[in-house]
Design a protein around this motif. Structure first.
Motif, PDB file in Angstrom:
ATOM      1  N   CYS A  47      19.645  35.136  24.515  1.00  0.00           N
ATOM      2  CA  CYS A  47      19.003  36.449  24.644  1.00  0.00           C
ATOM      3  C   CYS A  47      17.793  36.594  23.714  1.00  0.00           C
ATOM      4  O   CYS A  47      17.025  37.545  23.840  1.00  0.00           O
ATOM      5  CB  CYS A  47      20.003  37.568  24.337  1.00  0.00           C
ATOM      6  N   LEU A  48      17.647  35.621  22.768  1.00  0.00           N
ATOM      7  CA  LEU A  48      16.512  35.682  21.842  1.00  0.00           C
ATOM      8  C   LEU A  48      15.183  35.613  22.583  1.00  0.00           C
ATOM      9  O   LEU A  48      14.199  36.229  22.181  1.00  0.00           O
ATOM     10  CB  LEU A  48      16.592  34.518  20.840  1.00  0.00           C
ATOM     11  N   ALA A  49      15.146  34.818  23.645  1.00  0.00           N
ATOM     12  CA  ALA A  49      13.889  34.661  24.381  1.00  0.00           C
ATOM     13  C   ALA A  49      13.363  36.003  24.858  1.00  0.00           C
ATOM     14  O   ALA A  49      12.185  36.338  24.706  1.00  0.00           O
ATOM     15  CB  ALA A  49      14.101  33.712  25.563  1.00  0.00           C
ATOM     16  N   LYS A  50      14.255  36.787  25.477  1.00  0.00           N
ATOM     17  CA  LYS A  50      13.859  38.115  25.972  1.00  0.00           C
ATOM     18  C   LYS A  50      13.460  39.026  24.814  1.00  0.00           C
ATOM     19  O   LYS A  50      12.476  39.764  24.895  1.00  0.00           O
ATOM     20  CB  LYS A  50      15.001  38.732  26.773  1.00  0.00           C
ATOM     21  N   ALA A  51      14.227  38.956  23.717  1.00  0.00           N
ATOM     22  CA  ALA A  51      13.942  39.810  22.565  1.00  0.00           C
ATOM     23  C   ALA A  51      12.562  39.510  21.991  1.00  0.00           C
ATOM     24  O   ALA A  51      11.776  40.417  21.711  1.00  0.00           O
ATOM     25  CB  ALA A  51      15.016  39.619  21.501  1.00  0.00           C
ATOM     26  N   ILE A  52      12.254  38.204  21.804  1.00  0.00           N
ATOM     27  CA  ILE A  52      10.959  37.820  21.204  1.00  0.00           C
ATOM     28  C   ILE A  52       9.816  38.282  22.088  1.00  0.00           C
ATOM     29  O   ILE A  52       8.834  38.876  21.611  1.00  0.00           O
ATOM     30  CB  ILE A  52      10.912  36.284  20.982  1.00  0.00           C
ATOM     31  N   ASN A  53       9.912  38.036  23.387  1.00  0.00           N
ATOM     32  CA  ASN A  53       8.823  38.418  24.290  1.00  0.00           C
ATOM     33  C   ASN A  53       8.605  39.916  24.327  1.00  0.00           C
ATOM     34  O   ASN A  53       7.478  40.413  24.250  1.00  0.00           O
ATOM     35  CB  ASN A  53       9.120  37.893  25.703  1.00  0.00           C
ATOM     36  N   GLN A  54       9.719  40.674  24.498  1.00  0.00           N
ATOM     37  CA  GLN A  54       9.592  42.134  24.634  1.00  0.00           C
ATOM     38  C   GLN A  54       9.124  42.777  23.332  1.00  0.00           C
ATOM     39  O   GLN A  54       8.268  43.671  23.336  1.00  0.00           O
ATOM     40  CB  GLN A  54      10.936  42.746  25.067  1.00  0.00           C
ATOM     41  N   ILE A  55       9.717  42.361  22.208  1.00  0.00           N
ATOM     42  CA  ILE A  55       9.342  42.934  20.905  1.00  0.00           C
ATOM     43  C   ILE A  55       7.881  42.624  20.609  1.00  0.00           C
ATOM     44  O   ILE A  55       7.113  43.483  20.157  1.00  0.00           O
ATOM     45  CB  ILE A  55      10.258  42.396  19.789  1.00  0.00           C
ATOM     46  N   ALA A  56       7.472  41.374  20.866  1.00  0.00           N
ATOM     47  CA  ALA A  56       6.084  40.988  20.594  1.00  0.00           C
ATOM     48  C   ALA A  56       5.119  41.816  21.428  1.00  0.00           C
ATOM     49  O   ALA A  56       4.119  42.346  20.915  1.00  0.00           O
ATOM     50  CB  ALA A  56       5.899  39.491  20.886  1.00  0.00           C
TER      51      ALA A  56
END
Length: 989
Positions: free
Chosen positions: A892-901
Motif C-alpha cells: 500500500c506504500l506505493a499508493k500512499a507515496i504517489n497520492q501524498i506527493a
C-alpha cells in the motif's frame, strides 16, 4: 329577570288571544311556542343547579353598589326569584296553570307526528323506510307529505316538549287519553333528556318526586314506575336495532345518490329525514351511555357507531356538492307547481282580508318570477322574507277572532309548510344540514368521543369510517352563539386539538400496519439472500451422491415463495390481514383531500406522509443493527436488500392513498447521505463511516487484516484472537457497491473526507519526523550519487520504522478509498451512464498547463462520481487544512507515496512531475547501493523493495516505465519478481 318577564307577558298574550296550535298546520308557530316553553323551563332548572347562585348575585349587588353608589333596583326581585325557584318544576307547575289549555292543545297535536316517528326498527324495515329502490317505478316521483317539516323534526325535541310540557300542565293527563298515551310513550323511550349540552334531566325520578306530593296521582306515579322499568329493559335494545337499520338504510341511500345525484331533487325529503333520524339515535346513545342506570351496558356500547356517522357525512357531502342540482329542481317546482296550487287555494278562499290577501299574492308572485336561468347565472336566492311573512300570517290567522282562521283552512297551512320546505331547498341547504344533522354536542362529550374513535380503530371493519371523527370536529363551531363570543376560542381550540389528535392517531395506525408489512416483506427478501442457499446446495449434493442424511426425518427446508401457493381461497395469512386492514384505513385517510376546522385546514394525507418519513428514517438506521459495544453491523448488501423491500412496500401505498411517496424517499434517503439527519440523529452514513474507520481499518493497522489487490478486498489473517467479523464480507466489490448505493455520492464524499482526515493526522506526524531529520535529508538530496556518503547519512536517520508504518497506514486508507471510489463509479455507471461518460471525457481532456484551481474543480467533480484522478482533491483539501496484498500491507506504500506527493506538491505549488523524477533518482540510487551490500541485515527484503519501486511507478500518472529503466535496470526487477515468487512458494509449502 327580563327574559322571564318577557316570557310571562308573551304567554299571557297568547292565552288572551286564544291562539290555535297544531303542529301539522301552523308548524312554525306551534314549534316556536313549544321551544319557548321548554327553553324557559330548562333555564330555570339549570339556574337551580348553580350551587353558589345566592353568593353570585350577592357579589353582583355589592359590585353594583361600589360602582354606582346604590343597589340594583331589581336586586330584591332577583333574590326573591332565586328563592322561589329552589324547586323550579314545582314553581313552574303553579305558574303554568293558566296556560294549561294552550300548552296541552299544542302538545296533543303531536299525536299525529310523535307516535309515527317513534316506531321500532322492524316497523321501519317493513315499511321500507328511506329506500329509493324498493319501488323503482316511483323513483322519480317527488317525496310528498302533508306534514313536510314534521318528517325531519327532531325526535329529541319532541320528547322534551312532551315530558316538560305535560309536567307543567299535568292535569290534562287525567282527562285526555291521547295526552296520557303521548306521555307514556315518551317516558318509555328514554331515561334522561338533555337540558343543555351535557347537562341531563332524569325524567322518571323528577316526575315521580313532583307527583308524589299531589293528591290523587298514585295512578300517574305507577305509570311513571312502569314506564321506567320499560325504558330500562327495552329502550336500549330498541335504539340499538334502530341504529342497525339506519346503518344499512343510509348506506343504500348514499350509494344510490352517489351514482344518481339527480335524485337529490325529488328525494331531498328522504335525505333530511335520514339525517334527522340518525342524528337522534346518535345523540340518544351519547346521552344515555354517559348516564347509564342499569347494570348491563351492552346496549350502550356501539362499536359500529362510526359507520352511521360516516354515512351521515356522506349524505351531507352529497347535498353540499350537488346543491345546484337541488336548486334547479326546486326553482322549477316552486314556479311551475307550488305557485299554481297556492294561487288556486287563495282563489277558492271564501273570506280573505286585505292584509292576508296581499301577503298571499306576494307569495305567488315571488314563486312565479323564479327561473332556472337564475341558478345558471349563480344568483344568490333569499326567501327569508317570504318565510317570515308566512310566520306572521300564521300568527294573524291562529287567533280566535281572525277573519281568516287557519283552523278552518288546514289545507292552506299544509300547502304553505310544503312550500316553505321547498324554498329552504333553494336558499338554506347549509342551515337545513345544521338543523337535521348537527352533532356539535360531541364537543361536550370528549371522553366518549375519543373512546368511540379508539373502538373504531381497533375494529378493522370499521377503520374505513374513522375519518368521520375529524369531520365531526367541523360541526363544533355551530354550537357557539353570538351572545357568548368568549367561548368561541375555547370551543375552537378543542375542535382543533381533537381533529389533530384523530388524524395523528389514524396516521400512526396506518404507519404501524405499513411497518408490519415491511417487516414481513424484509423477512421474505432475506430468504433470497445468497447466504441461505448453502444448505440447499448441500442437500442437493448429498442427494445426488446418495449420501445418508445426518438425522432421519429431518424436516426439509421450505423454499422461498412457498407462502404464495394457496390450496384454499379461505386461507388467510397474517400478510393478507395486514393488507386488508391497511386498505380499509387508507380509504379513510384518502376520503377527503382536506377539511376546514375553525379557519384551519387539515390535510389527512400529510399526517401519513410525515409519519412515514419518521418511521422510514428510524427503520433504515435500525436495520443496520449497529451494536456499539460489540462493533457489529449489518452487511451493506443485506441492508440494501431490506431497504429495497421496504421501499417496494412504501411504493405500493400509492395504490391506496394519493400521496407522493417519491418525496418521502427523497427526504429520507437524502438525509441518510449526511452525517446527521434533520433531528440531529446519526445516519447510516455516520454509522458505516465510523465502523469502517474504527473497526475494519483499525484491525488492518493492528495486523489482523490485510489488503489483497488481486481480490480487491480486505481479508482476515490467521491470528490468535479471531475477529468477530469476516473483513471480506464487508469490503469486497459487491459490498462496496451496495454501500455506494446506500450512501450515494454525498455519503461516499463524507466517507472520503473522514478517511482523508485520518491521513492528514498521519501526515502531520510524518512532517514532525521530516523536521527532526531535516538536516540529514537535505544532505541526502544533494548526495544521491555518492553511495558511501549516502550509506553514512542513512544511518544518521531516526524513526525510520515509524515513517514506514505511518506511510503503510496511509496506503491502507487510500487503498480502501480506491475500492470505495471504484464501487461508486460502477454504481454511477449503472444509473447514469451518459453523464459518467461526459464527466470522464471532460476530465481526460484537461491540459496539463491548465490553471490548478480549474483543474481541481474538475477533479472534485470527477471524484464525486467515483472517477480516479491524477490528483486526489479530497486529500488536497485534508492536507491543505494543516497549513504548518502482503500480510504487512507494505504494498500500500506505493499508493500512499504517489497520492501524498501529488497532494503536497499541489499545495506548495511545485512541479509534481519534476519532484517525482527527483524522488525516483534518489530511490533508485539508494536501491542500487543496497544491491552491492553484503551485510544480511542491510539486504533483508531487498527484492521486495525493488518491487515496491516498480509499483510506485505503475501507480503514478506522472512517472513512466521508460523513466524507471533509465535509472534502474529492468533485469533487477525481473530477478526480484522471480525471487519473491520462489519465496512465497516455499513459505506456502
Amino acid at each position: 329577570m327580563e327574559f322571564k318577564d318577557h316570557v310571562c307577558e308573551l304567554l299571557n298574550t297568547i292565552d288572551a288571544c286564544q291562539v290555535f296550535f297544531d303542529i301539522t298546520v301552523n308548524f312554525d308557530l306551534t314549534k316556536n311556542y313549544l321551544d319557548l316553553v321548554v327553553t324557559y323551563t330548562t333555564l330555570m332548572t339549570i339556574l337551580s343547579r348553580i350551587e353558589e347562585r345566592k353568593a353570585i348575585i350577592g357579589l353582583y349587588n355589592y359590585a353594583h353598589e361600589m360602582t354606582h353608589g346604590a343597589s340594583d333596583r331589581e336586586y330584591p326581585r332577583l333574590g326573591q326569584m332565586i328563592v322561589d325557584y329552589e324547586n323550579p318544576l314545582k314553581k313552574l307547575m303553579e305558574e303554568f296553570v293558566p296556560h294549561g289549555k294552550s300548552l296541552s292543545d299544542a302538545l296533543i297535536s303531536l299525536q299525529m307526528v310523535y307516535p309515527r316517528r317513534n316506531l321500532s326498527a322492524d316497523q321501519w324495515r317493513n315499511a321500507q323506510l328511506l329506500s329509493l329502490i324498493s319501488a323503482p317505478s316511483t323513483m322519480l316521483n317527488p317525496a310528498q307529505s302533508d306534514t313536510m317539516p314534521c318528517e325531519y323534526l327532531s325526535l329529541d325535541a319532541m320528547e322534551k316538549w312532551i315530558v316538560f310540557g305535560f309536567i307543567l300542565c299535568h292535569a290534562v293527563l287525567n282527562s285526555d287519553a291521547a295526552a296520557l298515551s303521548l306521555w307514556k310513550l315518551a317516558l318509555q323511550s328514554s331515561t334522561c333528556l338533555c337540558l343543555f349540552r351535557d347537562e341531563v334531566f332524569h325524567i322518571h325520578k323528577a316526575a315521580e318526586d313532583l307527583f308524589v306530593n299531589i293528591r290523587g296521582y298514585n295512578k300517574r306515579i305507577n305509570d311513571i314506575r312502569e314506564c321506567k322499568e320499560q325504558a330500562l329493559s327495552h329502550a336500549g335494545s330498541m335504539h340499538r336495532e334502530r341504529r342497525k337499520f339506519l346503518r344499512s338504510a343510509l348506506k343504500e341511500l348514499a350509494t344510490v345518490l352517489a351514482d344518481q345525484p339527480g335524485l337529490l331533487g325529488p328525494k331531498a325529503l328522504f335525505v333530511f329525514m335520514a339525517l334527522s333520524f340518525a342524528r337522534d339515535e346518535i345523540i340518544w346513545l351519547l346521552r344515555h351511555a354517559d348516564n347509564i342506570q342499569k347494570k348491563s351496558t351492552d346496549d350502550f356500547i356501539d362499536k359500529h357507531i362510526a359507520e352511521l356517522i360516516f354515512y351521515m357525512e356522506e349524505l351531507r357531502a352529497h347535498v353540499r356538492k350537488y346543491g345546484p342540482v337541488m336548486q334547479r329542481y326546486y326553482v322549477q317546482y316552486l314556479s311551475g307547481f307550488d305557485a299554481v296550487v297556492l294561487n288556486e287555494l287563495v282563489q277558492n278562499l271564501s273570506v280573505c282580508p286585505e292584509d292576508e290577501s296581499i301577503i298571499m299574492s306576494s307569495f305567488v308572485n315571488t314563486m312565479t318570477s323564479l327561473s332556472v336561468k337564475q341558478v345558471e347565472d349563480g344568483e344568490v336566492f333569499d326567501f327569508r322574507g317570504m318565510r317570515l311573512d308566512w310566520f306572521r300570517l300564521q300568527a294573524y290567522t291562529s287567533v280566535s277572532k281572525a277573519s281568516l282562521g287557519i283552523a278552518d283552512h288546514k289545507e292552506l297551512g299544509k300547502m304553505m309548510n310544503t312550500i316553505i320546505f321547498h324554498t329552504k331547498m333553494v336558499d338554506s341547504l347549509v342551515e337545513m344540514l345544521v338543523e337535521t344533522s348537527d352533532l356539535s354536542i360531541f364537543c361536550f362529550y370528549s371522553r366518549a368521543f375519543e373512546k368511540m374513535f379508539q373502538q373504531c380503530l381497533e375494529l378493522p371493519s370499521q377503520s374505513r369510517h374513522s375519518i368521520c371523527f375529524p369531520l365531526l370536529c367541523t360541526h363544533f363551531m355551530s354550537c357557539t352563539h353570538e351572545l357568548c363570543p368568549e367561548e368561541r376560542h375555547h370551543i375552537g381550540d378543542r375542535s382543533l386539538s381533537l381533529c389533530n389528535m384523530f388524524l395523528d392517531e389514524m396516521a400512526k395506525q396506518a404507519r404501524n400496519l405499513i411497518t408490519d408489512i415491511c417487516t414481513e416483506q424484509c423477512t421474505l427478501s432475506d430468504q433470497l439472500l445468497p447466504k441461505h442457499c448453502a444448505k440447499t446446495i448441500s442437500q442437493a449434493v448429498n442427494k445426488k451422491s446418495k449420501k445418508a442424511t445426518g438425522k432421519k426425518g429431518e424436516p426439509e427446508r421450505e423454499k422461498p415463495g412457498v407462502e404464495s401457493m394457496r390450496k384454499n381461497r379461505l386461507l388467510v395469512t397474517n400478510l393478507d390481514k395486514l393488507h386488508t386492514a391497511l386498505s380499509e384505513l387508507c380509504f379513510s385517510i384518502n376520503y377527503v383531500p382536506n377539511l376546514a376546522v375553525w379557519e384551519h385546514t387539515f390535510t389527512p394525507r400529510e399526517y401519513l406522509t410525515s409519519h412515514l418519513e419518521i418511521r422510514f428514517t428510524k427503520s433504515i438506521v435500525g436495520m443496520t443493527m449497529y451494536n456499539q459495544a460489540t462493533q457489529e453491523i449489518a452487511k451493506p448488501s443485506e441492508l440494501l436488500t431490506s431497504v429495497r423491500a421496504y421501499m417496494t412496500v412504501l411504493q405500493s401505498i400509492e395504490n391506496y392513498v394519493t400521496i407522493d411517496i417519491t418525496r418521502v424517499f427523497n427526504n429520507v434517503l437524502l438525509q441518510q447521505t449526511q452525517h446527521l439527519d434533520s433531528h440531529g440523529e446519526p445516519t447510516i452514513t455516520s454509522l458505516y463511516t465510523n465502523w469502517y474507520l474504527e473497526t475494519l481499518l483499525r484491525q488492518v493497522s493492528n495486523g489482523h487484516i490485510a489488503y489483497f489487490p488481486a481480490m480487491k478486498a480486505f481479508v482476515n489473517l490467521p491470528t490468535e484472537n479471531e475477529l468477530t467479523f469476516n473483513a471480506e464480507e464487508y469490503s469486497d466489490i459487491s459490498e462496496m457497491r451496495s454501500l455506494s448505493e446506500l450512501l450515494g455520492p454525498y455519503g461516499m464524499k463524507f466517507l472520503s473526507e473522514s478517511l482523508m482526515w485520518h491521513i492528514s493526522s498521519q501526515v502531520a506526524e510524518l512532517k514532525k519526523l521530516v523536521v527532526e531529520n531535516m538536516e540529514v535529508l537535505t544532505q541526502m538530496r544533494t548526495s544521491f550519487d555518492k553511495p558511501e556518503h549516502m550509506a553514512a547519512l542513512f544511518k544518521k536517520l531516526t524513526s525510520v520504522d515509524s515513517v514506514l508504518k505511518r506511510m503503510t497506514i496511509i496506503g491502507v486508507i487510500l487503498s480502501f478509498r480506491s475500492l470505495a471510489q471504484e464501487a461508486l463509479r460502477d454504481v454511477r455507471d449503472t444509473h447514469t451512464h451518459t453523464h459518467t461518460h461526459t464527466r470522464t471525457t471532460f476530465k481526460d481532456h484537461i491540459p496539463r498547463e491548465t490553471d490548478m484551481k480549474v483543474a481541481m474543480n474538475v477533479y472534485e467533480l470527477s471524484s464525486a462520481a467515483g472517477l480516479p484522478c491524477e490528483i486526489d482533491p479530497a486529500l488536497v483539501v485534508a492536507l491543505s487544512s494543516q497549513k504548518s496484498g502482503h500480510c504487512n500491507n507494505i504494498h500500500c506504500l506505493a499508493k500512499a507515496i504517489n497520492q501524498i506527493a501529488a497532494a503536497l506538491f499541489t499545495i506548495h505549488k511545485g512541479s509534481i512531475e519534476d519532484r517525482l523524477k527527483e524522488f525516483l533518482a534518489l530511490a533508485s540510487s539508494s536501491l542500487l547501493k543496497i544491491g552491492q551490500e553484503t551485510d544480511k541485515m542491510t539486504t533483508r527484503n531487498r527484492e521486495s523493495v525493488y518491487l515496491l519501486l516498480d509499483m510506485i511507478v505503475q501507480e503514478s500518472p506522472f512517472l513512466t516505465m521508460d523513466l524507471l529503466e533509465s535509472c534502474f535496470p529492468y533485469v533487477l526487477l525481473r530477478n526480484a519478481y522471480h525471487a519473491v515468487y520462489k519465496q512465497s512458494i516455499s513459505a506456502n509449502a
